[in-house]
Design an enzyme around this catalytic site. Sequence first.
Site, PDB file in Angstrom:
ATOM      1  N   TYR A 157      -1.568   0.130  10.420  1.00  0.00           N
ATOM      2  CA  TYR A 157      -1.872  -0.404   9.110  1.00  0.00           C
ATOM      3  C   TYR A 157      -0.639  -0.302   8.178  1.00  0.00           C
ATOM      4  O   TYR A 157      -0.213  -1.160   7.610  1.00  0.00           O
ATOM      5  CB  TYR A 157      -3.247   0.403   8.510  1.00  0.00           C
ATOM      6  CG  TYR A 157      -3.278  -0.028   7.082  1.00  0.00           C
ATOM      7  CD1 TYR A 157      -4.002  -1.216   6.785  1.00  0.00           C
ATOM      8  CD2 TYR A 157      -2.730   0.429   6.038  1.00  0.00           C
ATOM      9  CE1 TYR A 157      -4.262  -1.815   5.632  1.00  0.00           C
ATOM     10  CE2 TYR A 157      -2.940   0.113   4.627  1.00  0.00           C
ATOM     11  CZ  TYR A 157      -3.614  -0.649   4.408  1.00  0.00           C
ATOM     12  OH  TYR A 157      -4.043  -1.361   3.143  1.00  0.00           O
ATOM     13  N   GLU A 176       0.196   3.704   1.699  1.00  0.00           N
ATOM     14  CA  GLU A 176       0.106   4.124   3.177  1.00  0.00           C
ATOM     15  C   GLU A 176       1.592   3.716   3.927  1.00  0.00           C
ATOM     16  O   GLU A 176       2.050   4.474   4.578  1.00  0.00           O
ATOM     17  CB  GLU A 176      -1.057   3.273   3.754  1.00  0.00           C
ATOM     18  CG  GLU A 176      -1.157   3.825   5.195  1.00  0.00           C
ATOM     19  CD  GLU A 176      -1.986   4.989   5.521  1.00  0.00           C
ATOM     20  OE1 GLU A 176      -2.580   5.580   4.689  1.00  0.00           O
ATOM     21  OE2 GLU A 176      -1.604   5.557   6.765  1.00  0.00           O
ATOM     22  N   SER A 185       0.827  -1.053  -0.051  1.00  0.00           N
ATOM     23  CA  SER A 185       0.007   0.143  -0.175  1.00  0.00           C
ATOM     24  C   SER A 185       0.846   1.369  -0.187  1.00  0.00           C
ATOM     25  O   SER A 185       1.960   1.276   0.553  1.00  0.00           O
ATOM     26  CB  SER A 185      -0.887  -0.082   1.354  1.00  0.00           C
ATOM     27  OG  SER A 185      -1.425   1.337   1.452  1.00  0.00           O
TER      28      SER A 185
HETATM   29  P1  NAP Z   1     -11.548  -4.888   1.769  1.00  0.00           P
HETATM   30  O1  NAP Z   1     -12.593  -4.528   0.968  1.00  0.00           O
HETATM   31  O2  NAP Z   1     -11.629  -4.412   3.358  1.00  0.00           O
HETATM   32  O3  NAP Z   1     -11.087  -6.426   1.898  1.00  0.00           O
HETATM   33  C1  NAP Z   1     -10.352  -7.079   2.954  1.00  0.00           C
HETATM   34  C2  NAP Z   1     -10.716  -8.571   2.738  1.00  0.00           C
HETATM   35  O4  NAP Z   1      -9.682  -9.245   3.468  1.00  0.00           O
HETATM   36  C3  NAP Z   1     -12.094  -9.092   3.077  1.00  0.00           C
HETATM   37  O5  NAP Z   1     -12.141 -10.173   1.956  1.00  0.00           O
HETATM   38  C4  NAP Z   1     -11.790  -9.668   4.262  1.00  0.00           C
HETATM   39  O6  NAP Z   1     -12.841 -10.724   4.661  1.00  0.00           O
HETATM   40  C5  NAP Z   1     -10.276 -10.193   4.362  1.00  0.00           C
HETATM   41  N1  NAP Z   1      -9.824 -10.647   5.670  1.00  0.00           N
HETATM   42  C6  NAP Z   1      -9.821  -9.698   6.795  1.00  0.00           C
HETATM   43  N2  NAP Z   1      -9.186 -10.294   7.656  1.00  0.00           N
HETATM   44  C7  NAP Z   1      -8.929 -11.861   7.438  1.00  0.00           C
HETATM   45  C8  NAP Z   1      -8.493 -12.792   7.946  1.00  0.00           C
HETATM   46  N3  NAP Z   1      -8.038 -12.565   9.192  1.00  0.00           N
HETATM   47  N4  NAP Z   1      -8.204 -13.901   7.437  1.00  0.00           N
HETATM   48  C9  NAP Z   1      -8.782 -13.894   6.065  1.00  0.00           C
HETATM   49  N5  NAP Z   1      -9.263 -12.912   5.207  1.00  0.00           N
HETATM   50  C10 NAP Z   1      -9.540 -11.583   6.124  1.00  0.00           C
HETATM   51  O7  NAP Z   1      -9.989  -4.320   1.063  1.00  0.00           O
HETATM   52  P2  NAP Z   1      -9.852  -3.986  -0.323  1.00  0.00           P
HETATM   53  O8  NAP Z   1     -10.181  -2.646  -0.787  1.00  0.00           O
HETATM   54  O9  NAP Z   1     -10.503  -5.134  -1.132  1.00  0.00           O
HETATM   55  O10 NAP Z   1      -8.110  -4.067  -0.430  1.00  0.00           O
HETATM   56  C11 NAP Z   1      -7.657  -5.620  -0.691  1.00  0.00           C
HETATM   57  C12 NAP Z   1      -6.099  -5.486  -0.412  1.00  0.00           C
HETATM   58  O11 NAP Z   1      -5.382  -4.631  -0.755  1.00  0.00           O
HETATM   59  C13 NAP Z   1      -6.166  -5.393   1.290  1.00  0.00           C
HETATM   60  O12 NAP Z   1      -4.891  -5.972   1.738  1.00  0.00           O
HETATM   61  C14 NAP Z   1      -5.696  -3.744   1.291  1.00  0.00           C
HETATM   62  O13 NAP Z   1      -5.163  -3.274   2.603  1.00  0.00           O
HETATM   63  C15 NAP Z   1      -4.883  -3.460   0.280  1.00  0.00           C
HETATM   64  N6  NAP Z   1      -5.024  -2.122  -0.669  1.00  0.00           N
HETATM   65  C16 NAP Z   1      -6.158  -1.713  -0.571  1.00  0.00           C
HETATM   66  C17 NAP Z   1      -6.183  -0.423  -1.139  1.00  0.00           C
HETATM   67  C18 NAP Z   1      -7.211   0.233  -1.476  1.00  0.00           C
HETATM   68  O14 NAP Z   1      -7.295   1.596  -1.599  1.00  0.00           O
HETATM   69  N7  NAP Z   1      -8.653  -0.329  -1.678  1.00  0.00           N
HETATM   70  C19 NAP Z   1      -4.922   0.176  -1.438  1.00  0.00           C
HETATM   71  C20 NAP Z   1      -3.610  -0.514  -1.373  1.00  0.00           C
HETATM   72  C21 NAP Z   1      -3.689  -1.664  -0.592  1.00  0.00           C
HETATM   73  P3  NAP Z   1     -14.302 -10.403   5.176  1.00  0.00           P
HETATM   74  O15 NAP Z   1     -15.126 -10.137   4.268  1.00  0.00           O
HETATM   75  O16 NAP Z   1     -14.748 -11.524   6.092  1.00  0.00           O
HETATM   76  O17 NAP Z   1     -14.015  -9.290   6.175  1.00  0.00           O
HETATM   77  N1  GDD Z   2     -12.263   7.036   6.281  1.00  0.00           N
HETATM   78  C1  GDD Z   2     -12.584   8.402   6.584  1.00  0.00           C
HETATM   79  N2  GDD Z   2     -13.685   8.833   7.041  1.00  0.00           N
HETATM   80  N3  GDD Z   2     -11.709   9.060   5.829  1.00  0.00           N
HETATM   81  C2  GDD Z   2     -11.714  10.488   5.986  1.00  0.00           C
HETATM   82  C3  GDD Z   2     -12.812  11.056   6.755  1.00  0.00           C
HETATM   83  C4  GDD Z   2     -13.831  10.286   7.351  1.00  0.00           C
HETATM   84  O1  GDD Z   2     -14.792  10.601   7.653  1.00  0.00           O
HETATM   85  N4  GDD Z   2     -12.852  12.501   6.574  1.00  0.00           N
HETATM   86  C5  GDD Z   2     -11.486  12.698   6.019  1.00  0.00           C
HETATM   87  N5  GDD Z   2     -10.994  11.489   5.810  1.00  0.00           N
HETATM   88  C6  GDD Z   2      -9.675  11.511   5.006  1.00  0.00           C
HETATM   89  C7  GDD Z   2      -8.532  10.554   5.720  1.00  0.00           C
HETATM   90  O2  GDD Z   2      -7.975  11.256   6.723  1.00  0.00           O
HETATM   91  C8  GDD Z   2      -7.565  10.186   4.620  1.00  0.00           C
HETATM   92  O3  GDD Z   2      -6.760  11.192   4.428  1.00  0.00           O
HETATM   93  C9  GDD Z   2      -8.711  10.264   3.454  1.00  0.00           C
HETATM   94  O4  GDD Z   2      -9.997  10.807   3.708  1.00  0.00           O
HETATM   95  C10 GDD Z   2      -8.765   8.745   2.875  1.00  0.00           C
HETATM   96  O5  GDD Z   2      -9.442   8.092   3.613  1.00  0.00           O
HETATM   97  P1  GDD Z   2      -9.695   6.449   3.780  1.00  0.00           P
HETATM   98  O6  GDD Z   2     -10.626   6.700   2.584  1.00  0.00           O
HETATM   99  O7  GDD Z   2     -10.023   6.071   4.876  1.00  0.00           O
HETATM  100  O8  GDD Z   2      -8.689   5.890   3.086  1.00  0.00           O
HETATM  101  P2  GDD Z   2      -7.090   5.900   3.522  1.00  0.00           P
HETATM  102  O9  GDD Z   2      -6.234   6.650   2.488  1.00  0.00           O
HETATM  103  O10 GDD Z   2      -6.909   6.105   4.829  1.00  0.00           O
HETATM  104  O11 GDD Z   2      -6.660   4.262   3.027  1.00  0.00           O
HETATM  105  C11 GDD Z   2      -6.909   3.709   2.094  1.00  0.00           C
HETATM  106  O12 GDD Z   2      -5.933   3.681   1.047  1.00  0.00           O
HETATM  107  C12 GDD Z   2      -4.763   3.007   1.332  1.00  0.00           C
HETATM  108  C13 GDD Z   2      -3.794   3.193   0.155  1.00  0.00           C
HETATM  109  O13 GDD Z   2      -3.063   4.457   0.295  1.00  0.00           O
HETATM  110  C14 GDD Z   2      -7.229   2.363   2.352  1.00  0.00           C
HETATM  111  O14 GDD Z   2      -8.006   1.533   1.128  1.00  0.00           O
HETATM  112  C15 GDD Z   2      -6.025   1.404   2.582  1.00  0.00           C
HETATM  113  O15 GDD Z   2      -6.294  -0.087   2.915  1.00  0.00           O
HETATM  114  C16 GDD Z   2      -5.091   1.560   1.567  1.00  0.00           C
HETATM  115  O16 GDD Z   2      -3.901   0.697   1.690  1.00  0.00           O
END
Ligand code: NAP
Ligand code: GDD
Length: 321
Positions: free
Chosen positions: A151, A127, A125
């Site tokens: 995280y 992050e 990520s």
């Molecule tokens: P998500 O919707 O929160 O999905 C997370 C998945 O992980 C769900 O299927 C969840 O299962 C599963 N999980 C959680 N704890 C587990 C455990 N103990 N054992 C097995 N499975 C478990 O996240 P996403 O947005 O699809 O992201 C997919 C991956 O990419 C994550 O690793 C996330 O950190 C990473 N990532 C995401 C972003 C983004 O912007 N979306 C960016 C960078 C990296 P349940 O449905 O049972 O909770």
């Molecule tokens: N969730 C949330 N809720 N975020 C907020 C809010 C709120 O009410 N108000 C402001 N924000 C700001 C957060 O502080 C952050 O700067 C931005 O919105 C995005 O927040 P999220 O959507 O929660 O995503 P994230 O950037 O913290 O994390 C996501 O992106 C990562 C990759 O950079 C997640 O998908 C992570 O799993 C992923 O790795």
Amino acid sequence: MQKTAFITGITGQDGSYLSEYLLSLNYKVTGLVRRNSVAENQDYRLLNINGIEVMYGDILDQSSLLNALNKFKPDEVYNLAAQSHVRISSEIPYFTSQVNAIGALNMLEAIRVSCPGVRYYQASSSEMFGQNIDNDGFQRETTKMNPVSPYGCAKLFAFNMTCHYRNAYGLNAANGILFNHESPRRGSNFVTNKIVKAAVLIKKGKLNKLELGNLDSFRDWGHSYDYVRAMHLINNAPVVSDFVVATGESHSVREFCAYVFKKLELDYKDYVTQNPKYMRPEELKVLRGDSRKIRQELGWIPNYNFEALLDELVDYWLSKL
Ligand code: NAP
Ligand code: GDD
């Protein structure tokens, strides 16, 4: 011959899009599903996708990982399982570290002992960069990593372990360093769907305010559909290595609100307030990715820009609510 993919986190946003994409490429798609007390909550994102084979398991249960690898005999593994919410990771830091860090190590060890030849994708990520930005305003594969959340720290452990297992044991293990990506399937406590859902409810007269945290953080937002295509490219790259996946555009949360409310003929300033509850102990201020490496070496091109992504989210919530 038909290839088999095994996906942890298959029930999540990316897991569901990746399953659809791999099925369209004629893969056999298998995955790990956690047991949930409400059975209907286990796989609601997968209900309209036919042809997936899943097993109960947990990334923290090493035996379930070995059983799954032995049963499905995958060619490609995608480790997407995570506690993926950054702010919540400060409330449950130990659990987040277990799942995101030790969980990835469990998967790497299971592969090392049972099927060391498979291709392994680790969901890393942006992050992990924390506040570090190169002088030109971008983060890239070579940018220093100093995470600012449990995280991000746990993801950095998994990132490093993936590199270590590649170097030490010759595993075909790669990291995708993905910037934020969204979709209608995104959980609605992430900021994008939280904003769009609330704005549509306000438009329909069912809500009168939206409380957010930091409005001045910048993110590089793409679409999950584009990013799962990148995962597949990374797991099939001629040379196993790590890739940044990003759009290269960065917008603030405030700009996101302004665009969505304006599209609904509203002014966000009339409805959006800040609540410290949604602030983070340490805010990550700016993310903007340079994805030249994956574009040049693997030919990845995103189809969605910022406006197209937001338009799709608005249309989705208008039709759903
Ligand atoms: P998500 O919707 O929160 O999905 C997370 C998945 O992980 C769900 O299927 C969840 O299962 C599963 N999980 C959680 N704890 C587990 C455990 N103990 N054992 C097995 N499975 C478990 O996240 P996403 O947005 O699809 O992201 C997919 C991956 O990419 C994550 O690793 C996330 O950190 C990473 N990532 C995401 C972003 C983004 O912007 N979306 C960016 C960078 C990296 P349940 O449905 O049972 O909770
Ligand atoms: N969730 C949330 N809720 N975020 C907020 C809010 C709120 O009410 N108000 C402001 N924000 C700001 C957060 O502080 C952050 O700067 C931005 O919105 C995005 O927040 P999220 O959507 O929660 O995503 P994230 O950037 O913290 O994390 C996501 O992106 C990562 C990759 O950079 C997640 O998908 C992570 O799993 C992923 O790795």
